[in-house]
Design an enzyme around this catalytic site. Structure first.
Site, PDB file in Angstrom:
ATOM      1  N   GLU A 255      46.266 -19.291  16.977  1.00 52.61           N
ATOM      2  CA  GLU A 255      45.057 -18.879  17.689  1.00 52.61           C
ATOM      3  C   GLU A 255      44.032 -18.500  16.634  1.00 52.61           C
ATOM      4  O   GLU A 255      44.194 -17.498  15.932  1.00 52.61           O
ATOM      5  CB  GLU A 255      45.379 -17.696  18.604  1.00 52.61           C
ATOM      6  CG  GLU A 255      44.384 -17.554  19.712  1.00 52.61           C
ATOM      7  CD  GLU A 255      43.750 -16.210  19.735  1.00 52.61           C
ATOM      8  OE1 GLU A 255      42.633 -16.112  19.204  1.00 52.61           O
ATOM      9  OE2 GLU A 255      44.363 -15.270  20.258  1.00 52.61           O
ATOM     10  N   CYS A 294      38.185 -12.226  19.272  1.00 50.94           N
ATOM     11  CA  CYS A 294      38.288 -13.682  19.247  1.00 50.94           C
ATOM     12  C   CYS A 294      37.610 -14.299  20.462  1.00 50.94           C
ATOM     13  O   CYS A 294      37.258 -15.467  20.458  1.00 50.94           O
ATOM     14  CB  CYS A 294      39.752 -14.097  19.182  1.00 50.94           C
ATOM     15  SG  CYS A 294      40.778 -13.292  20.410  1.00 50.94           S
TER      16      CYS A 294
HETATM   17  P1  NDP Z   1      43.222 -14.070   7.929  1.00 54.57           P
HETATM   18  O1  NDP Z   1      43.440 -15.419   8.467  1.00 54.57           O
HETATM   19  O2  NDP Z   1      42.997 -13.925   6.498  1.00 54.57           O
HETATM   20  O3  NDP Z   1      44.458 -13.125   8.295  1.00 54.57           O
HETATM   21  C1  NDP Z   1      45.137 -13.196   9.515  1.00 54.57           C
HETATM   22  C2  NDP Z   1      46.571 -12.775   9.301  1.00 54.57           C
HETATM   23  O4  NDP Z   1      47.191 -13.689   8.409  1.00 54.57           O
HETATM   24  C3  NDP Z   1      46.702 -11.407   8.647  1.00 54.57           C
HETATM   25  O5  NDP Z   1      47.820 -10.756   9.165  1.00 54.57           O
HETATM   26  C4  NDP Z   1      46.902 -11.764   7.205  1.00 54.57           C
HETATM   27  O6  NDP Z   1      47.559 -10.761   6.475  1.00 54.57           O
HETATM   28  C5  NDP Z   1      47.782 -12.979   7.323  1.00 54.57           C
HETATM   29  N1  NDP Z   1      47.809 -13.797   6.149  1.00 54.57           N
HETATM   30  C6  NDP Z   1      46.790 -14.145   5.344  1.00 54.57           C
HETATM   31  N2  NDP Z   1      47.231 -14.932   4.358  1.00 54.57           N
HETATM   32  C7  NDP Z   1      48.572 -15.071   4.532  1.00 54.57           C
HETATM   33  C8  NDP Z   1      49.596 -15.751   3.835  1.00 54.57           C
HETATM   34  N3  NDP Z   1      49.337 -16.456   2.757  1.00 54.57           N
HETATM   35  N4  NDP Z   1      50.848 -15.675   4.295  1.00 54.57           N
HETATM   36  C9  NDP Z   1      51.152 -14.973   5.413  1.00 54.57           C
HETATM   37  N5  NDP Z   1      50.215 -14.296   6.096  1.00 54.57           N
HETATM   38  C10 NDP Z   1      48.939 -14.348   5.681  1.00 54.57           C
HETATM   39  O7  NDP Z   1      42.077 -13.464   8.741  1.00 54.57           O
HETATM   40  P2  NDP Z   1      41.312 -12.091   8.517  1.00 54.57           P
HETATM   41  O8  NDP Z   1      42.112 -11.031   9.156  1.00 54.57           O
HETATM   42  O9  NDP Z   1      40.903 -11.880   7.116  1.00 54.57           O
HETATM   43  O10 NDP Z   1      40.031 -12.431   9.340  1.00 54.57           O
HETATM   44  C11 NDP Z   1      39.183 -13.453   8.823  1.00 54.57           C
HETATM   45  C12 NDP Z   1      38.491 -14.151   9.951  1.00 54.57           C
HETATM   46  O11 NDP Z   1      39.424 -14.663  10.883  1.00 54.57           O
HETATM   47  C13 NDP Z   1      37.591 -13.289  10.756  1.00 54.57           C
HETATM   48  O12 NDP Z   1      36.391 -13.040  10.126  1.00 54.57           O
HETATM   49  C14 NDP Z   1      37.472 -14.121  11.992  1.00 54.57           C
HETATM   50  O13 NDP Z   1      36.584 -15.170  11.775  1.00 54.57           O
HETATM   51  C15 NDP Z   1      38.859 -14.690  12.155  1.00 54.57           C
HETATM   52  N6  NDP Z   1      39.670 -13.912  13.087  1.00 54.57           N
HETATM   53  C16 NDP Z   1      40.038 -14.463  14.256  1.00 54.57           C
HETATM   54  C17 NDP Z   1      40.745 -13.729  15.160  1.00 54.57           C
HETATM   55  C18 NDP Z   1      41.235 -14.294  16.429  1.00 54.57           C
HETATM   56  O14 NDP Z   1      41.754 -13.545  17.239  1.00 54.57           O
HETATM   57  N7  NDP Z   1      41.169 -15.569  16.678  1.00 54.57           N
HETATM   58  C19 NDP Z   1      41.072 -12.352  14.945  1.00 54.57           C
HETATM   59  C20 NDP Z   1      40.699 -11.867  13.656  1.00 54.57           C
HETATM   60  C21 NDP Z   1      40.037 -12.638  12.773  1.00 54.57           C
HETATM   61  P3  NDP Z   1      46.762  -9.825   5.442  1.00 54.57           P
HETATM   62  O15 NDP Z   1      45.876  -8.983   6.260  1.00 54.57           O
HETATM   63  O16 NDP Z   1      47.834  -9.106   4.764  1.00 54.57           O
HETATM   64  O17 NDP Z   1      45.989 -10.753   4.565  1.00 54.57           O
END
Ligand code: NDP
Length: 681
Positions: A255, A294
């Site tokens: 998602e 989202c």
């Molecule tokens: P990310 O995609 O960076 O992170 C989402 C999750 O993935 C976090 O738990 C993060 O952990 C984890 N993650 C990141 N890299 C890895 C990896 N290499 N291996 C395993 N897990 C990983 O999104 P952000 O939270 O930084 O948000 C960035 C953007 O995403 C927002 O600005 C928005 O555009 C979008 N977003 C969309 C959402 C939705 O519901 N569709 C919700 C939130 C954000 P960690 O925090 O430790 O990096």
């Protein structure tokens, strides 16, 4: 303070310092997050062996009842979570969506599972498929829990709901979970997991938590595991294409962010209720969770003649939503989750401003109530206006994950639909109109690009849950850019964690495996009437063959007079001769009433009530002089937990009923549902 993970039955801090997480309002340190030193392969094995085997021994209803108890427990503890939630920048209203919304989702899943799925360790799905001429070879689908774990990688914006909405369907399916919240807000998830573990409600191994990175966990996932991901499209794509995910065909539900739209209908100009609803909806989606949702409305699509009025009305509303410390009276919008996110959103606004005009907010200097703008992660509510939305891709591709929305005009309905589609796949869209013809055309035009569509007007507005709320019974997920997944969606989400297997065999074999009577299976006929047996004494397949009864004209006349149903096929000799049947026939409802009279055992006994009839089909007509006979068979037994207000323990018995005529032809088939007393409680 170190934020800990819960791994293999113990709370563990990372062995290195890790990443510092800070209070989003005042920048004060909350703690340090690291998962360094965790043995990720051991966590997977612990979950699969300990949690998985404990969950698989429970029935679906037992798991659902366990989750209901968990939801009640968390509700009692909610103030602990609200206090911590404020540190993520959330107002009380934002926290309610996350905390009580999440707990509500667990309650909802508990109910969905008990209503829609059997009280077995597995589920049976769909109809029996007849695969042979004589009916001795049939097929049916079953769903069994996967013998792996589900790894849930969650976004920062809903530290509680994001976890609960995913663990509920997984645990009900019988699959243990490992939750990995986003680092920046993981301290709130950690607090909730501490309460869950301390309650002892879940079997050990069924829930583990990683605060920090997932290390080498992806290397150890196997074909029975599932991964769900919520976050940015770029991270999602990277994880989804991990060689281990591809090689083992591991289910990966994604998602990602989406450029959701809301469309104001052509006739919904200023002064109409729908105009006000549209403005309220867009403003709400800008300010709730400071737009970090989202499902937020990123694109407001407006008839070109109403653009000026919409901008004015939105500005007026947003001016009444002060930004600041959520703990200060009167603050309506909190902060973003952290300073990094503030910079990300400014960067996105700069990109959007190339091709759009900032018409509200969008300046670094703005008023913040009760907090220091430099220390907290505040962002002003910001509106842009893109006057040529077909000439630029930016508002359809750049997501500012904060209190930001872009207004764009449309000249006609086709343009509005095309703009909605230009998001290239969204979680949700809304159409605000009182015109149901317009709504129909818009919905059918944009549905293939959307996971959910809200049609809002004054008829449903008072009770509407709004554009931004994903709901447990409805699909949450969207095609294309939104990730292509489905997170919620009633029992669909539970089945996501189970393996669907087509079982082929004889009626007796399918009856034994599914624990549901399969037509054609050998009936068990005994000397005692089944209505004289308690729930626990009854066996699947136990059958009563009734006496026979010849239907007379008096039956038809009497039934017509009692019911008032004098339809020509029963009463008009001439019309009936020209009818589909070629003669007068008995009422179908007479046939099932007569059948009840033939199979019941009238004296008081363990059968307490008949509360439903399902899947009724009248197969052949019954005419005057036909002789009918009934077969009543125990098809399915659904054990029910006794509620404190119930004076006796009961279960539901589903009876398979077949009425035949003198030629051994089936004239009616149906299931009846009865409440039968249990003697084992
Ligand atoms: P990310 O995609 O960076 O992170 C989402 C999750 O993935 C976090 O738990 C993060 O952990 C984890 N993650 C990141 N890299 C890895 C990896 N290499 N291996 C395993 N897990 C990983 O999104 P952000 O939270 O930084 O948000 C960035 C953007 O995403 C927002 O600005 C928005 O555009 C979008 N977003 C969309 C959402 C939705 O519901 N569709 C919700 C939130 C954000 P960690 O925090 O430790 O990096």
């Amino acid at each position: 303070m170190k934020i800990e993970s819960y791994a293999c039955g113990a709370w563990v801090a990372g062995v290195d310092e890790g990443v510092e997480v800070r209070n989003a309002i005042n920048g004060e340190s909350i703690g340090w997050v690291s998962s360094m030193g965790l043995d990720f392969a051991d966590m997977l094995q612990h979950g699969r062996r300990k949690g998985g085997s404990a969950l698989r021994q429970m029935t679906i209803h037992e798991r659902a009842n366990m989750l209901k108890a968990l939801a009640k427990h968390l509700l009692e503890k909610k103030e602990i979570f609200y206090a911590i939630s404020a540190k993520t920048g959330a107002t009380r209203a934002d926290g309610r969506v996350d905390i009580e919304g999440g707990i509500g989702t667990v309650f909802a899943y508990s109910g969905i599972a008990r209503r829609e799925l059997p009280n077995e360790t597995f589920a049976v799905e769909g109809n029996i498929e007849r695969l042979s001429a004589r009916g001795s070879f049939l097929g049916r689908h079953i769903l069994t829990p996967k013998h792996g774990i589900s790894l849930h990688i969650n976004a920062f914006n809903f530290p509680c709901w994001g976890m609960l909405e995913k663990i509920a369907p997984s645990l009900i399916a019988g699959v243990p979970v490992i939750v990995k919240p986003a680092t920046v807000s993981c301290y709130l998830t950690e607090a909730m997991v501490r309460e869950i573990i301390a309650s002892g409600i879940l079997p050990e191994g069924s829930l583990q938590l990683i605060c920090g990175r997932t290390g080498d966990m992806f290397e150890h996932l196997n074909e029975q595991d599932s991964v769900t991901f919520t976050g940015s499209a770029s991270t999602g794509r990277m994880l989804k294409s991990h060689p281990g995910i591809i090689a083992n065909s591991i289910s990966f539900n994604m998602e990602a962010d989406s450029l959701n739209c809301s469309i104001l209908g052509a006739g919904a100009g200023p002064g109409t209720a729908e105009f006000d609803l549209f403005v309220k909806g867009v403003a709400q989606e800008v300010t709730v969770k400071a737009g970090q949702k989202c499902t937020a409305i990123r694109r407001a699509i407006v008839p070109q003649e109403h653009v000026a009025a919409v901008i004015d009305a939105l500005k007026e509303r947003l001016d009444k939503a002060p930004v600041g410390d959520p703990c200060v009276e009167g603050v309506k919008m909190g902060s973003l989750v952290g300073l990094d996110q503030v910079e990300d959103v400014w960067e996105a606004v700069h990109q959007l401003a190339d091709g759009s005009e900032i018409v509200h907010g969008g300046k670094r200097e703005f008023e913040v109530v009760g907090a220091d703008c430099d220390k907290g992660a505040f962002f002003p509510s910001t509106l842009l206006y893109c006057d040529k939305p077909f000439a630029t891709d930016t508002p359809h591709s750049v997501e500012a994950f904060g209190p930001v929305s872009t207004i764009m005009p449309y000249a006609n309905e086709d343009e509005a639909i095309e703009l909605a589609r230009m998001g290239r796949g969204s979680l949700v869209g809304s159409v605000v109109t009182a015109d149901n013809e317009e709504a129909t055309r818009m919905v059918l035009g944009m549905a293939a690009w959307h996971g959910r569509i809200l049609v809002l007007n004054s008829d449903c507005a008072r009770e509407s849950t709004g554009h931004g709320s994903p709901l447990a019974p409805l699909v949450h997920g969207g095609p294309g850019r939104a990730g292509g997944g489905e997170e919620l969606g009633g029992s669909r989400a539970i089945k996501h964690y189970m393996q669907r297997t087509a079982i082929q065999g004889s009626p007796d074999t399918l009856t034994a495996i599914t624990r549901q009577f399969t037509t054609g299976a050998t009936p068990k006929i005994g000397p005692v009437h089944p209505f004289r047996k308690t729930f626990d004494e009854l066996e699947i397949g136990e059958t009563l063959i009734s006496h026979r009864r010849t239907v007379t004209e008096a039956d038809i006349v009497n039934f017509g007079c009692i019911s008032g149903d004098h339809f020509y096929a029963h009463f008009d000799e001439i019309a009936a001769r020209d009818s589909l049947f070629g003669k007068r026939v008995a009422h179908g409802y007479f046939v099932i009433s007569a059948a009840a009279g033939m199979f019941v055992d009238p004296a008081p006994g363990p059968v307490l009530a008949n509360y439903g009839l399902e899947n009724l089909r009248f197969v052949e007509p019954v005419g005057i002089g036909d002789t009918i006979q009934v077969r009543l068979t125990v098809k399915e037994k659904i054990w029910k937990a006794r509620r404190p207000d119930e004076d006796r323990a009961t279960g539901v018995v589903v009876w398979d009923v077949e009425v035949k005529n003198q030629n051994d032809e089936t004239v009616a088939v149906y299931d009846i549902l009865t409440l039968v007393e249990r003697s084992d409680d």
